[in-house]
Structures are given as structure tokens and as C-alpha cells.
Design a protein around this motif. Sequence first.
Motif, PDB file in Angstrom:
ATOM      1  N   GLU A 140      30.159  53.912  40.479  1.00 30.45           N
ATOM      2  CA  GLU A 140      28.812  54.404  40.793  1.00 30.45           C
ATOM      3  C   GLU A 140      28.593  54.449  42.304  1.00 30.45           C
ATOM      4  O   GLU A 140      27.954  55.364  42.823  1.00 30.45           O
ATOM      5  N   GLN A 141      29.152  53.491  43.041  1.00 32.49           N
ATOM      6  CA  GLN A 141      29.059  53.512  44.510  1.00 32.49           C
ATOM      7  C   GLN A 141      29.774  54.740  45.061  1.00 32.49           C
ATOM      8  O   GLN A 141      29.298  55.355  46.021  1.00 32.49           O
ATOM      9  N   THR A 142      30.894  55.109  44.454  1.00 29.65           N
ATOM     10  CA  THR A 142      31.611  56.305  44.915  1.00 29.65           C
ATOM     11  C   THR A 142      30.753  57.550  44.728  1.00 29.65           C
ATOM     12  O   THR A 142      30.756  58.436  45.584  1.00 29.65           O
ATOM     13  N   HIS A 143      30.007  57.622  43.636  1.00 25.26           N
ATOM     14  CA  HIS A 143      29.063  58.742  43.473  1.00 25.26           C
ATOM     15  C   HIS A 143      28.074  58.778  44.649  1.00 25.26           C
ATOM     16  O   HIS A 143      27.822  59.844  45.220  1.00 25.26           O
ATOM     17  N   LYS A 182      43.355  57.167  39.070  1.00 22.62           N
ATOM     18  CA  LYS A 182      42.590  58.276  39.657  1.00 22.62           C
ATOM     19  C   LYS A 182      41.366  57.743  40.396  1.00 22.62           C
ATOM     20  O   LYS A 182      40.967  58.282  41.424  1.00 22.62           O
ATOM     21  N   GLU A 183      40.788  56.693  39.863  1.00 22.38           N
ATOM     22  CA  GLU A 183      39.618  56.084  40.503  1.00 22.38           C
ATOM     23  C   GLU A 183      39.976  55.605  41.912  1.00 22.38           C
ATOM     24  O   GLU A 183      39.256  55.876  42.873  1.00 22.38           O
ATOM     25  N   VAL A 184      41.090  54.913  42.037  1.00 21.66           N
ATOM     26  CA  VAL A 184      41.540  54.420  43.342  1.00 21.66           C
ATOM     27  C   VAL A 184      41.814  55.591  44.283  1.00 21.66           C
ATOM     28  O   VAL A 184      41.436  55.555  45.459  1.00 21.66           O
ATOM     29  N   GLN A 185      42.459  56.635  43.784  1.00 21.49           N
ATOM     30  CA  GLN A 185      42.729  57.818  44.611  1.00 21.49           C
ATOM     31  C   GLN A 185      41.427  58.424  45.130  1.00 21.49           C
ATOM     32  O   GLN A 185      41.332  58.798  46.302  1.00 21.49           O
ATOM     33  N   LEU A 214      39.782  56.233  47.855  1.00 21.41           N
ATOM     34  CA  LEU A 214      40.468  56.414  49.139  1.00 21.41           C
ATOM     35  C   LEU A 214      40.109  57.767  49.772  1.00 21.41           C
ATOM     36  O   LEU A 214      39.890  57.860  50.984  1.00 21.41           O
ATOM     37  N   LYS A 215      40.071  58.810  48.945  1.00 21.83           N
ATOM     38  CA  LYS A 215      39.726  60.140  49.431  1.00 21.83           C
ATOM     39  C   LYS A 215      38.307  60.154  50.016  1.00 21.83           C
ATOM     40  O   LYS A 215      38.079  60.669  51.112  1.00 21.83           O
ATOM     41  N   TRP A 246      36.872  60.901  53.765  1.00 17.90           N
ATOM     42  CA  TRP A 246      35.817  61.872  54.041  1.00 17.90           C
ATOM     43  C   TRP A 246      34.701  61.238  54.863  1.00 17.90           C
ATOM     44  O   TRP A 246      34.165  61.857  55.776  1.00 17.90           O
ATOM     45  N   LEU A 247      34.350  59.995  54.546  1.00 23.98           N
ATOM     46  CA  LEU A 247      33.297  59.313  55.302  1.00 23.98           C
ATOM     47  C   LEU A 247      33.702  59.077  56.756  1.00 23.98           C
ATOM     48  O   LEU A 247      32.846  58.966  57.631  1.00 23.98           O
ATOM     49  N   ARG A 248      35.011  59.013  56.998  1.00 21.52           N
ATOM     50  CA  ARG A 248      35.517  58.894  58.383  1.00 21.52           C
ATOM     51  C   ARG A 248      35.631  60.263  59.050  1.00 21.52           C
ATOM     52  O   ARG A 248      36.040  60.361  60.203  1.00 21.52           O
ATOM     53  N   GLY A 249      35.329  61.327  58.302  1.00 17.06           N
ATOM     54  CA  GLY A 249      35.403  62.682  58.863  1.00 17.06           C
ATOM     55  C   GLY A 249      36.743  63.352  58.674  1.00 17.06           C
ATOM     56  O   GLY A 249      36.978  64.431  59.215  1.00 17.06           O
TER      57      GLY A 249
END
Length: 176
Positions: free
Chosen positions: A97-100, A158-161, A164-165, A169-172
Motif C-alpha cells: 500500500e505504501q508503494t501505491h 515482483k513486489e520487491v522489483q 526498487l523501481k 523513480w523517487l530519486r529521479g
Amino acid sequence: MSRVFIILFAIALVSVSDAPERLAWHSERVLQWSDFKGTPDSLERWAASSSTGLSQGYASNSDGYIDKESLTVTAHFYPEYSWVRHQEKSKHLLAHEQTHFNITEVYARKLEDKVAAFKFTSNSLEEIKMLYKELEEERIATQQLFDKETNHSIDHMKEVQWELKVARWLRGDFEE
């Protein structure tokens, strides 16, 4: 006159109290199960659901041009519309849910970048709505792809992938 003031004051109080609670995304504040205050639909089969979205604020000048310096875009989590089945609570599901929520933050930043690069005309209010609509459609599609590829958090690899992705993205970093 005082009656009008009291009525306007009462309307203002109702308007403020009707606004849904929302939490702004922050790198140092992760979601907790206590943030999920909604009630699951009895027909819904998922273990949890996060309601997130983008809000934007901006000013325009007298010629109708957006003042890019005034732009604010915020990723929000809506506790009243987010829920969890109590028997399903786990660290793994909360991370999903945090990833969402993190994906929504990524799209808040993308909208800021798009607005900064866009050459607005005197029709900038319509143009910014168009930019928002494009990004919102992309955000929703990404959220759906995340759920599809992770099978709604069941596929741990897939969740871990994805985690990480999204962290990249949050790092740009949008390189695949």
C-alpha cells in the motif's frame, strides 16, 4: 447583517468539516495501519485498498498565464477511503500500500516537471487541466500495472522489483 455573517460562518464550518482528511506524502512518514480508516465493501475481495490522489494549486496573471513559480503539486493519501481487512494486516501488505502512495508521489513530481517545461499560452488554465488529465491517466495505468504484475501483493518477487523501481523513480532515475 449579523444574521448573514452567522449563516456564512456556519456554511464555512460545514464546508471545512466536510473536506476529507488527507495526508501529504513525505519521505520520512510512512503509512501505518491506523491511517486506514475506511470500511471495506463486503463484496470487495482484496485485503486492503489505498485511496491516493494529486492536488494542485497555482496562480495565473491577468493575461491568463500560469505563474509557474506558484505551482504546488501534492500527493495525498485519503484515510476515510482507504481500508484494510483486520485479519489481513501484515508488514508485506502495508509495504504494498505504501508503494501505491509512492507511485502517486512520483506522478506529483512528473506533473511539476511537465508544467515547468510546458510553454503556456493565454489559454493556460485549459492547458494545465490537459497536463493533469494526461498524468492522471498515466498514474492510474501505472497503479493498475503494479497490482497486475504483483498480483495485488501476492507475488513477492515482483513486489520487491516494483519497490526498487519506484524507489529509483523517487530519486529521479527513470532508466529501465
